[in-house]
Design a protein around this motif. Sequence first.
Motif, PDB file in Angstrom:
ATOM      1  N   ASN A  70       5.930  74.112  49.362  1.00 19.94           N
ATOM      2  CA  ASN A  70       7.199  74.087  48.632  1.00 19.94           C
ATOM      3  C   ASN A  70       8.051  75.236  49.167  1.00 19.94           C
ATOM      4  O   ASN A  70       7.836  76.399  48.829  1.00 19.94           O
ATOM      5  N   TYR A  71       9.025  74.883  50.016  1.00 21.33           N
ATOM      6  CA  TYR A  71       9.818  75.900  50.698  1.00 21.33           C
ATOM      7  C   TYR A  71      11.152  76.172  50.022  1.00 21.33           C
ATOM      8  O   TYR A  71      11.948  76.957  50.540  1.00 21.33           O
ATOM      9  N   ASP A  72      11.381  75.540  48.890  1.00 20.77           N
ATOM     10  CA  ASP A  72      12.637  75.757  48.161  1.00 20.77           C
ATOM     11  C   ASP A  72      12.498  77.008  47.307  1.00 20.77           C
ATOM     12  O   ASP A  72      12.233  76.962  46.107  1.00 20.77           O
ATOM     13  N   ILE A  73      12.665  78.165  47.939  1.00 19.73           N
ATOM     14  CA  ILE A  73      12.433  79.464  47.291  1.00 19.73           C
ATOM     15  C   ILE A  73      13.713  80.291  47.357  1.00 19.73           C
ATOM     16  O   ILE A  73      14.349  80.381  48.409  1.00 19.73           O
ATOM     17  N   GLN A  74      14.055  80.897  46.214  1.00 15.69           N
ATOM     18  CA  GLN A  74      15.204  81.789  46.160  1.00 15.69           C
ATOM     19  C   GLN A  74      14.760  83.108  45.524  1.00 15.69           C
ATOM     20  O   GLN A  74      14.547  83.203  44.319  1.00 15.69           O
ATOM     21  N   LEU A  75      14.583  84.141  46.351  1.00 14.78           N
ATOM     22  CA  LEU A  75      14.169  85.450  45.845  1.00 14.78           C
ATOM     23  C   LEU A  75      15.356  86.205  45.270  1.00 14.78           C
ATOM     24  O   LEU A  75      16.473  86.122  45.789  1.00 14.78           O
ATOM     25  N   THR A  76      15.113  86.917  44.192  1.00 11.64           N
ATOM     26  CA  THR A  76      16.176  87.709  43.530  1.00 11.64           C
ATOM     27  C   THR A  76      15.849  89.196  43.619  1.00 11.64           C
ATOM     28  O   THR A  76      15.946  89.927  42.640  1.00 11.64           O
ATOM     29  N   ILE A  77      15.439  89.637  44.787  1.00 10.58           N
ATOM     30  CA  ILE A  77      15.076  91.045  45.004  1.00 10.58           C
ATOM     31  C   ILE A  77      16.236  91.729  45.726  1.00 10.58           C
ATOM     32  O   ILE A  77      16.517  91.438  46.877  1.00 10.58           O
ATOM     33  N   ASP A  78      16.905  92.618  45.024  1.00  9.31           N
ATOM     34  CA  ASP A  78      18.052  93.331  45.589  1.00  9.31           C
ATOM     35  C   ASP A  78      17.719  94.813  45.681  1.00  9.31           C
ATOM     36  O   ASP A  78      17.952  95.585  44.758  1.00  9.31           O
ATOM     37  N   ARG A  79      17.123  95.192  46.778  1.00 16.55           N
ATOM     38  CA  ARG A  79      16.717  96.583  46.991  1.00 16.55           C
ATOM     39  C   ARG A  79      17.125  97.016  48.389  1.00 16.55           C
ATOM     40  O   ARG A  79      17.207  96.196  49.304  1.00 16.55           O
TER      41      ARG A  79
END
Length: 290
Positions: free
Chosen positions: A205-214
């Motif tokens: 499952n490649y539909d990935i949205q990371l919410t890491i803002d660093r």
Amino acid sequence: MKTLYRQYIVVTLAVIIISITMSMLLIGQIYKTQIRPDTDAKNYEVAEEVQKILKTMPKESTDAYFQSIAKLGYQIGVIYPDGNLEFYGSAFKKTNFTPEMLSIVGKDEVYHGIRDYNGSSYFMNHFANDIQNTIGVSCQINDESYAFFIRQENATLFSEMHLLIVSFIIITAVVILLTMILLARQLVRPLKQLQKATNQIALENYDIQLTIDRNDELGQLATQFQKMANRLAENDQIKKDFINNVSHDFQSPLLNIQGYANVLKDADNTEEERVQYWELLSRKRSVFPH
């Protein structure tokens, strides 16, 4: 399984405990070699002054004098010539006299209880409310031998400044611990998100949205991971399109071959028609590689 968050907290607590233990050992050593002898010497100076004054006053005034000394923040235990024991100031928690203490009565000797006391641990000896944790001297009043044992009250030793210092240390330790816990959460949160994303990729499952803002190494890792997931999603779509196209290209001639094969099985066909259908079928077969 040990989580990174738990390990981080355990290490932080271990560092704090080890630091406190080492600090206590160091403070204990400083107390033993410097503070303890100084405190003993200061209390001995007070005992000497009291001893000098007692030698110049009548016997009937000694009780009032000891009471006045006690009001200045001292605890006093007195052995009178008749063997009676009297205590002045706040009560001692332990009032057992040792043979060494009793032996100085009538002798020009000094009992250094503050210097030699071993009833508590390390610097806590300083606050032991024990008659043995005192300075003792003997004195003569009207040719009668007395002995008194004196020390400062804990309330005098533990001043407002000491309270502020202890409060500061406790508050600092608590703030450091809470700060380390918050930092651990901030560190572990993106790692957990990356772990979940890795599990999704393992399931294709490649539909990935990371919410890491660093703006640190974790942020760079998340950015590269997101690019990798996007590229895998594109490659997966290309693979699916290729399979669909190939399947379509193979499906049409196969259907035609199947149709001509069904016609060849028809018994009503003439020999000429059979040859014609066979030639057409051979042409369709030539589409596939040998």
